[in-house]
Design a protein around this motif. Structure first.
Motif, short mmCIF file in Angstrom:
data_model
loop_
_atom_site.label_atom_id
_atom_site.label_comp_id
_atom_site.label_asym_id
_atom_site.label_seq_id
_atom_site.Cartn_x
_atom_site.Cartn_y
_atom_site.Cartn_z
N ALA A 1 74.36 -28.33 38.08
CA ALA A 1 74.26 -29.66 38.70
C ALA A 1 74.82 -30.73 37.78
N PHE A 2 74.57 -30.58 36.49
CA PHE A 2 75.12 -31.53 35.52
C PHE A 2 76.64 -31.50 35.52
N PHE A 3 77.22 -30.29 35.51
CA PHE A 3 78.68 -30.17 35.53
C PHE A 3 79.25 -30.71 36.85
N GLU A 4 78.54 -30.44 37.95
CA GLU A 4 79.04 -30.87 39.25
C GLU A 4 79.08 -32.39 39.34
N GLN A 5 78.11 -33.05 38.74
CA GLN A 5 78.04 -34.50 38.80
C GLN A 5 79.00 -35.18 37.82
N THR A 6 79.38 -34.47 36.75
CA THR A 6 80.20 -35.10 35.71
C THR A 6 81.61 -34.53 35.62
N GLN A 7 82.01 -33.69 36.57
CA GLN A 7 83.30 -33.00 36.47
C GLN A 7 84.49 -33.95 36.49
N TYR A 8 84.35 -35.12 37.10
CA TYR A 8 85.46 -36.06 37.19
C TYR A 8 85.31 -37.24 36.22
N TRP A 9 84.36 -37.16 35.32
CA TRP A 9 84.19 -38.23 34.35
C TRP A 9 85.35 -38.23 33.35
N THR A 10 85.79 -39.41 32.98
CA THR A 10 86.80 -39.57 31.94
C THR A 10 86.13 -39.45 30.57
N PRO A 11 86.91 -39.25 29.50
CA PRO A 11 86.30 -39.22 28.15
C PRO A 11 85.48 -40.48 27.85
N PHE A 12 85.95 -41.64 28.34
CA PHE A 12 85.19 -42.88 28.11
C PHE A 12 83.83 -42.81 28.81
N GLN A 13 83.82 -42.32 30.04
CA GLN A 13 82.55 -42.21 30.77
C GLN A 13 81.62 -41.20 30.12
N LYS A 14 82.17 -40.08 29.64
CA LYS A 14 81.34 -39.07 28.99
C LYS A 14 80.72 -39.59 27.70
N THR A 15 81.36 -40.57 27.09
CA THR A 15 80.83 -41.14 25.87
C THR A 15 79.78 -42.21 26.13
N HIS A 16 79.99 -43.02 27.17
CA HIS A 16 79.17 -44.22 27.36
C HIS A 16 78.24 -44.16 28.56
N ASN A 17 78.53 -43.35 29.56
CA ASN A 17 77.69 -43.33 30.77
C ASN A 17 76.42 -42.54 30.54
N TYR A 18 75.35 -42.99 31.17
CA TYR A 18 74.11 -42.23 31.22
C TYR A 18 74.08 -41.48 32.54
N TYR A 19 73.63 -40.22 32.45
CA TYR A 19 73.60 -39.39 33.65
C TYR A 19 72.57 -39.90 34.62
N ARG A 20 72.95 -39.96 35.89
CA ARG A 20 72.03 -40.39 36.94
C ARG A 20 71.96 -39.33 38.03
N PHE A 21 70.78 -39.17 38.57
CA PHE A 21 70.61 -38.24 39.67
C PHE A 21 71.39 -38.74 40.89
N PRO A 22 71.82 -37.82 41.75
CA PRO A 22 72.45 -38.26 43.00
C PRO A 22 71.52 -39.14 43.81
N ASP A 23 72.11 -39.94 44.70
CA ASP A 23 71.31 -40.91 45.46
C ASP A 23 70.22 -40.26 46.28
#
Length: 246
Positions: free
Chosen positions: A220-242
């Motif tokens: 589920a983690f990979f599925e939600q973050t598969q399209y994240w850019t390196p910048f997003q992977k560094t700065h974004n906090y993971y959020r559950f789907p809506d």
């Protein structure tokens, strides 16, 4: 009565020699992993993405911690010939089993948590590229603990504790822990999970299905973050789907 049983269980498990051994082992493991600098290109070593990834991956090993505490909680009465005295006392069954289960779960979490502390120390006290180590943010480590460690260990504790309670057999408990561990990798192989080095990337449909059936949340983690850019992977906090937040 329940509070007294839980208090006794906590003091009993706290005296187990294996508890400090598990704490030191996972602390050292966290330091080792944190010092290695495994991270995609352009992603900070202590980014939210990396902490989630390594925390999720190593919770697979928590089944062996849970196995020990479950056996200690359930089988000690049988080993010391105390079952007949316990079962004929005024202790309610629900209080008895819930106190033993919570003791197993709480100490499994306490034994694994030093991995995150060690991972933090490994990042900051290492020879890694300082430009790829961001500022310390407490939420970076607390969020994976809440979203990954606690739910994963609760699910595994429920499974292994149930097997131990129903069978009253240490061998069956060992087998259940190994079964849970191996089942994850077998399912990952057939579902083409990103955790395995697959030569062909998983399709969005396969990723979505793996995310639903994966009990550890890695897919589920990979599925939600598969399209994240390196910048997003560094700065974004993971959020559950809506749909989880509704």
């Amino acid at each position: 009565m329940f509070k007294q049983l839980l208090r006794f269980e906590i003091f009993y498990q706290l005296k187990q020699r294996a508890f400090p051994i598990f704490v030191i082992l996972f602390l050292a493991l966290g330091v080792f992993v944190g010092r290695q600098g495994f991270a995609p290109t352009g992603v900070d070593y202590n980014s939210v993405y990396q902490v989630y990834f390594h925390t999720s991956l190593f919770t697979l090993g928590s089944v062996f911690i849970i196995m020990f505490f479950a056996i200690s909680a359930i089988l000690r009465d049988k080993q010391h010939n105390m079952e007949s005295l316990i079962y004929c006392s005024s202790i309610q069954k629900v209080h008895y089993f819930w106190s033993r289960f919570l003791g197993t779960f709480i100490f499994s979490v306490l034994a694994f948590t030093p991995f995150i502390l060690g991972y933090t120390f490994g990042n900051y006290f290492s020879d890694l590229d300082a430009e790829r180590i961001g500022d310390f943010q407490l939420l970076t480590y607390v969020q994976p603990w809440l979203y990954i460690v606690v739910p994963n260990l609760f699910i595994c504790s429920a499974i292994i504790f149930s097997v131990c309670t129903l069978t009253k057999n240490s061998i069956a408990t060992y087998v259940s822990a190994v079964f849970v561990y191996m089942l994850y990798f077998v399912c990952s192989l057939f579902l083409n999970s990103p955790i395995l080095a697959q030569s062909v990337p998983a399709s969005p449909e396969a990723m979505a299905f793996a995310a639903i059936v994966d009990p550890f949340g890695l897919a589920a983690f990979f599925e939600q973050t598969q399209y994240w850019t390196p910048f997003q992977k560094t700065h974004n906090y993971y959020r559950f789907p809506d749909f989880f937040m509704e």
